[in-house]
Design an enzyme around this catalytic site. Structure first.
Site, mmCIF file in Angstrom:
data_model
loop_
_atom_site.group_PDB
_atom_site.id
_atom_site.type_symbol
_atom_site.label_atom_id
_atom_site.label_comp_id
_atom_site.label_asym_id
_atom_site.label_seq_id
_atom_site.Cartn_x
_atom_site.Cartn_y
_atom_site.Cartn_z
ATOM 1 N N CYS A 113 0.816 -1.226 0.000
ATOM 2 C CA CYS A 113 0.000 0.000 0.000
ATOM 3 C C CYS A 113 0.849 1.276 0.000
ATOM 4 C CB CYS A 113 -0.960 -0.006 1.176
ATOM 5 S SG CYS A 113 -2.180 -1.321 1.036
ATOM 6 N N HIS A 250 -3.232 7.523 1.966
ATOM 7 C CA HIS A 250 -3.633 6.202 1.471
ATOM 8 C C HIS A 250 -5.038 5.922 2.000
ATOM 9 C CE1 HIS A 250 -3.920 2.043 0.614
ATOM 10 N NE2 HIS A 250 -3.695 1.632 1.851
ATOM 11 N N ASN A 280 -10.051 0.137 -0.484
ATOM 12 C CA ASN A 280 -8.586 0.190 -0.418
ATOM 13 C C ASN A 280 -8.034 -0.389 -1.731
ATOM 14 O OD1 ASN A 280 -5.860 -0.168 0.027
ATOM 15 N ND2 ASN A 280 -6.094 -1.066 2.070
HETATM 16 C C1 COA Z 1 -10.438 -4.808 9.537
HETATM 17 C C2 COA Z 1 -11.081 -3.831 10.507
HETATM 18 C C3 COA Z 1 -12.036 -2.921 9.785
HETATM 19 C C4 COA Z 1 -11.875 -4.639 11.547
HETATM 20 O O1 COA Z 1 -12.449 -3.752 12.484
HETATM 21 P P1 COA Z 1 -12.312 -4.033 14.040
HETATM 22 O O2 COA Z 1 -13.099 -2.991 14.719
HETATM 23 O O3 COA Z 1 -10.853 -4.154 14.342
HETATM 24 O O4 COA Z 1 -13.050 -5.406 14.141
HETATM 25 P P2 COA Z 1 -12.500 -6.747 14.771
HETATM 26 O O5 COA Z 1 -11.464 -7.355 13.876
HETATM 27 O O6 COA Z 1 -12.156 -6.492 16.192
HETATM 28 O O7 COA Z 1 -13.796 -7.600 14.674
HETATM 29 C C5 COA Z 1 -14.971 -7.253 15.390
HETATM 30 C C6 COA Z 1 -16.041 -8.262 15.058
HETATM 31 O O8 COA Z 1 -16.516 -8.012 13.731
HETATM 32 C C7 COA Z 1 -16.488 -9.239 12.987
HETATM 33 N N1 COA Z 1 -16.259 -8.937 11.579
HETATM 34 C C8 COA Z 1 -15.077 -8.911 10.928
HETATM 35 N N2 COA Z 1 -15.295 -8.611 9.646
HETATM 36 C C9 COA Z 1 -16.611 -8.425 9.485
HETATM 37 C C10 COA Z 1 -17.431 -8.077 8.410
HETATM 38 N N3 COA Z 1 -16.935 -7.846 7.177
HETATM 39 N N4 COA Z 1 -18.747 -7.957 8.601
HETATM 40 C C11 COA Z 1 -19.294 -8.178 9.811
HETATM 41 N N5 COA Z 1 -18.557 -8.513 10.875
HETATM 42 C C12 COA Z 1 -17.244 -8.635 10.727
HETATM 43 C C13 COA Z 1 -15.380 -10.025 13.615
HETATM 44 O O9 COA Z 1 -15.539 -11.402 13.341
HETATM 45 C C14 COA Z 1 -15.556 -9.711 15.076
HETATM 46 O O10 COA Z 1 -16.589 -10.490 15.582
HETATM 47 P P3 COA Z 1 -16.449 -11.119 17.070
HETATM 48 O O11 COA Z 1 -16.332 -9.923 17.984
HETATM 49 O O12 COA Z 1 -17.710 -11.880 17.189
HETATM 50 O O13 COA Z 1 -15.198 -11.941 17.030
HETATM 51 C C15 COA Z 1 -10.012 -2.996 11.272
HETATM 52 O O14 COA Z 1 -9.269 -3.827 12.106
HETATM 53 C C16 COA Z 1 -9.107 -2.295 10.343
HETATM 54 O O15 COA Z 1 -9.503 -1.395 9.645
HETATM 55 N N6 COA Z 1 -7.811 -2.665 10.336
HETATM 56 C C17 COA Z 1 -6.864 -2.064 9.450
HETATM 57 C C18 COA Z 1 -7.002 -2.742 8.151
HETATM 58 C C19 COA Z 1 -6.347 -2.009 7.053
HETATM 59 O O16 COA Z 1 -6.598 -0.851 6.852
HETATM 60 N N7 COA Z 1 -5.520 -2.728 6.316
HETATM 61 C C20 COA Z 1 -4.913 -2.238 5.180
HETATM 62 C C21 COA Z 1 -3.701 -1.482 5.530
HETATM 63 S S1 COA Z 1 -2.943 -1.030 4.045
#
Ligand code: COA
Length: 323
Positions: A113, A250, A280
Site C-alpha cells: 500500500c 492512502h 482500499n
Molecule cells: C479490519 C477492521 C475494519 C476490523 O475492524 P475491528 O473494529 O478491528 O473489528 P475486529 O477485527 O475487532 O472484529 C470485530 C467483530 O466483527 C467481525 N467482523 C469482521 N469482519 C466483518 C465483516 N466484514 N462484517 C461483519 N462482521 C465482521 C469479527 O468477526 C468480530 O466479531 P467477534 O467480535 O464476534 O469476534 C479494522 O481492524 C481495520 O480497519 N484494520 C486495518 C485494516 C487495514 O486498513 N488494512 C490495510 C492497511 S494497508
C-alpha cells in the site's frame, strides 16, 4: 536545484461497481458494519479483460494527455503494484509496450500500500540525480484477484483501479516555495511481515495465494507509523500542519485517516477522502485520490500537498510536494 514537478495526472477504474449490499450476498456482513468500521460504501472490481496493466495503461494515457506529452517524451516508467499481470516481466514493461514506447527504462516497485510513495521517491531520486528528465509514475492494482472471497474480514475492504502522474525536472530555488517534490520519507520493518501478507508466491508455494491480514494489529500500528513519517516530512522541510493545503492519505480506512489527521491537528476539510467510493486500492489509492481532487478543482497549482501511506511489510512513508 532540480525539482520533480507534477506535470500531469490521470486515473482509471474498472467499469463494475460493487456495493456493500452486494457484499452481503457473498459473506456474512452488512452495509452498516462496513461503513461504520471502514467508511467504505462501494469499490470497483476488474472484469474480464481488465488487468493491472490495462488499468495502468488507461491511467497513464490520461496523465500523458493532461501533461500534453506522449510516451516518446518519457525517460522512465515506474509502476507500483503488488498484483502484477505476470510474476515477470514487470507490469511497467507491459505498459511501456502498450504505450508504444521502446526506449528508456521501465520497472516495478513493490511496497504494497506504500508502493506509490516509494515509486514517487524513486522517480524523484532519478530526476534529481540527473538519470531522467520525465518519469511516469503509476500505481495500479487488481486486489480483487488475490482476495479470499470467503473471508469477510478482508474481502470487504479492497478494490481495483489505477492512477498515474508525470513528474518532470524543473529548475527550483531550493526553498519550500518551489513546485515539485520537497521531501520523501520512507520506512519499513519486516518484523511485521506476518500481519499483512499473501500466503503464496513463486518461490514458496508456486501459487499466487490469497491476502491474509490481522486487521486489529494493522490498525494498532497505523496511526503511529503515519504520524511518524508526516512529522519527519515537516521536520525535513521546516513546515507545519498549518502550511498544508491538502492531505492526500492512502485510502484504507476512514477511522485511520481521521485518527491520523486529528493527531497532527490537520482539519478534516483539508483531507481528501475517496475510500467511500474506491475501497482500499493499495498502491493505486493515492493517485486515484489525487486525480479526484485535482480534477474537481480542490488541488490547485501551488498548493502544498502531503501524501502518506502504510501497508504490508510493514512499509510506510510520506511525500511532501508543491502541486
Ligand atoms: C479490519 C477492521 C475494519 C476490523 O475492524 P475491528 O473494529 O478491528 O473489528 P475486529 O477485527 O475487532 O472484529 C470485530 C467483530 O466483527 C467481525 N467482523 C469482521 N469482519 C466483518 C465483516 N466484514 N462484517 C461483519 N462482521 C465482521 C469479527 O468477526 C468480530 O466479531 P467477534 O467480535 O464476534 O469476534 C479494522 O481492524 C481495520 O480497519 N484494520 C486495518 C485494516 C487495514 O486498513 N488494512 C490495510 C492497511 S494497508
Amino acid at each position: 536545484m532540480i525539482r520533480s514537478v507534477v506535470r500531469g495526472f490521470g486515473a482509471s477504474l474498472p467499469k463494475r461497481v460493487m456495493t456493500n449490499s452486494e457484499m452481503e450476498e457473498k459473506v456474512d456482513t452488512s452495509d452498516e458494519w462496513i461503513v461504520q468500521r471502514t467508511g467504505i460504501r462501494q469499490r470497483h472490481i476488474a472484469g474480464e479483460g481488465e488487468t493491472t496493466a490495462s488499468l495502468g495503461e488507461a491511467a497513464a494515457r490520461a496523465a500523458l494527455d493532461k501533461a500534453g506529452l506522449t510516451a516518446a517524451d518519457l525517460d522512465v516508467i515506474i509502476v507500483a503494484t503488488s498484483t502484477p499481470d505476470n510474476t515477470f516481466p514487470a507490469t511497467a514493461v507491459n505498459i511501456q509496450n502498450r504505450l508504444g514506447m521502446h526506449h528508456g527504462a521501465a520497472f516495478d516497485v513493490q511496497a504494497v500500500c506504500s508502493g506509490f510513495i516509494y515509486a514517487v521517491a524513486t522517480a524523484d531520486a532519478y530526476i534529481r540525480g540527473g538519470l531522467a528528465r520525465r518519469v511516469l509514475v503509476i500505481g495500479a492494482e487488481t486486489f480483487s484477484r488475490i482476495l479470499d472471497w470467503n473471508d469477510r474480514t478482508t474481502c470487504v475492504l479492497f478494490g481495483d483501479g489505477a492512477g498515474a502522474i508525470v513528474l518532470e525536472a524543473q529548475e527550483g530555488s531550493g526553498t519550500t516555495a518551489d513546485r515539485g517534490v520537497l521531501t520523501a520519507q520512507l520506512r519499513s520493518d519486516g518484523a511485521h511481515k506476518e500481519k499483512l501478507y499473501v500466503d503464496g508466491g513463486p518461490s514458496t508455494t508456486g501459487t499466487v495465494g490469497h491476502l491474509r491480514m490481522e486487521g486489529r494489529e494493522v490498525f494498532k500500528h497505523a496511526v503511529g507509523m503515519i504520524t511518524d513519517v508526516i512529522e519527519a516530512a515537516f521536520d525535513a522541510t521546516g513546515t507545519t500542519a498549518e502550511d498544508l493545503d491538502w492531505l492526500v492519505p492512502h485510502q484504507a480506512n476512514r477511522r485511520i485517516i481521521d485518527g491520523s489527521a486529528r493527531k497532527l491537528g490537520i482539519p478534516l476539510d483539508k483531507v481528501v477522502v475517496t475510500v467511500d467510493l474506491h475501497g482500499n486500492t493499495s498502491a493505486a489509492s493515492i493517485p486515484l485520490a489525487l486525480n479526484v481532487a485535482a480534477s474537481d478543482g480542490r488541488i490547485k497549482e501551488g498548493d502544498l500537498v502531503l501524501l502518506e501511506a502504510m501497508g504490508g511489510g510493514f512499509t510506510w512513508g510520506s511525500v511532501l510536494l508543491r502541486w
